[in-house]
Design an enzyme around this catalytic site. Sequence first.
Site, PDB file in Angstrom:
ATOM      1  N   SER A  75     -11.111  -0.139   3.261  1.00 11.86           N
ATOM      2  CA  SER A  75     -10.366  -0.532   4.466  1.00 11.86           C
ATOM      3  C   SER A  75      -9.801   0.697   5.166  1.00 11.86           C
ATOM      4  O   SER A  75      -9.134   1.521   4.542  1.00 11.86           O
ATOM      5  CB  SER A  75      -9.231  -1.483   4.098  1.00 11.86           C
ATOM      6  OG  SER A  75      -9.737  -2.690   3.580  1.00 11.86           O
ATOM      7  N   GLU A 123      -4.967   3.344   6.437  1.00 10.95           N
ATOM      8  CA  GLU A 123      -4.897   3.135   4.994  1.00 10.95           C
ATOM      9  C   GLU A 123      -5.621   4.269   4.277  1.00 10.95           C
ATOM     10  O   GLU A 123      -5.220   4.706   3.208  1.00 10.95           O
ATOM     11  CB  GLU A 123      -5.508   1.787   4.603  1.00 10.95           C
ATOM     12  CG  GLU A 123      -5.345   1.457   3.137  1.00 10.95           C
ATOM     13  CD  GLU A 123      -5.632   0.007   2.821  1.00 10.95           C
ATOM     14  OE1 GLU A 123      -6.192  -0.250   1.736  1.00 10.95           O
ATOM     15  OE2 GLU A 123      -5.310  -0.873   3.637  1.00 10.95           O
ATOM     16  N   ARG A 147       0.818  -1.216   0.000  1.00 11.77           N
ATOM     17  CA  ARG A 147       0.000   0.000   0.000  1.00 11.77           C
ATOM     18  C   ARG A 147       0.852   1.266   0.000  1.00 11.77           C
ATOM     19  O   ARG A 147       0.534   2.261   0.643  1.00 11.77           O
ATOM     20  CB  ARG A 147      -0.954   0.003   1.202  1.00 11.77           C
ATOM     21  CG  ARG A 147      -1.896  -1.187   1.267  1.00 11.77           C
ATOM     22  CD  ARG A 147      -2.831  -1.246   0.070  1.00 11.77           C
ATOM     23  NE  ARG A 147      -3.681  -2.423   0.140  1.00 11.77           N
ATOM     24  CZ  ARG A 147      -3.412  -3.590  -0.438  1.00 11.77           C
ATOM     25  NH1 ARG A 147      -2.307  -3.734  -1.154  1.00 11.77           N
ATOM     26  NH2 ARG A 147      -4.228  -4.618  -0.321  1.00 11.77           N
TER      27      ARG A 147
END
Length: 323
Positions: free
Chosen positions: A229, A299, A180
């Site tokens: 998320s 995130e 990520r």
Amino acid sequence: MSFPDLLELHPGLGEGIRGKLTANQPLSAVTWFRVGGPAQLLFQPADEADLATFLSRLPEDIPVLPVGLGSNLLIRDGGLEGVVIRLSAKGFGSIEEVGNHRLKVGAAVPDKRLSEAAAKAGLGGFAFYTGIPGGVGGALRMNAGAHGTETRDRMVELIGIDRQGQRHVLSNADMNYAYRHSEAPKDMIFTEAVFEGEAVSEEVIRQEMDEVVAHRERAQPIREKTGGSTFKNPPGTSAWKEVDAAGCRGLTVGGAQMSEMHCNFMINTGQATGADLERLGETVRKRVFEHSGIRLEWEIKRLGHFGEGDAIEPFLGAYKEQG
């Protein structure tokens, strides 16, 4: 809150620009959470050349932020200073087969549409995008992934326009992808990318896509105002397991709630503010930290100024006290 009009402060900034420039444009309508204050200036360029021209004349001290579909983004209630750039489907939404199992894809293309185009072309390896509620530009930036595959597994090269309006071709290696994360300059605007798949029958690809959709519908609150998320998975465990173990499933702050269905998803139940959502997230981080010692990392990107009186400390002070 409103900001000084950049077009009035810099009269030549919009000269000859073919795209749309809007001062103090509310951003709540362009994020999945449906919260957030205004952009000082919102620019929707007509095409890559228009974008490059605008950036080349924009003063260096003015911040620039690209915003895609707004699915992984929390804009704070005080809004964003500087220029927010949002690429249009008309100027940056094309998909083209270029041979060798490759697709050239505009940065404004939704991930789901990329998956669909790959299926029609008989290119495997893209079904994971079916379940990602974002756009290609964001996927390139944050190395979006799901079901064991990430963007770095498919991206060959991309085009980026830098802060001075210069065009760059970046390879996969140039991005230094990690979980990520990428190391591309934060103010570089991606305009298109080349992806590579493998020859697979459309029937097999469709079956994989159906499985991704079915899993998402079973496990995620896809019909809510959410941002996907909330926290990255910590090493060796899943964020939702730690949130659940800390007693935060269904936890609410104002109009914000950790989903009962999937407790790593925050939702706006109807009247949440940006502060409600961020305070909820930091409350969860604090409780997880106190329960397990794990420091969950966001995130979701949180950007902009807090509303008046709404400054929110990371971990609500827990990190400072114990870390």
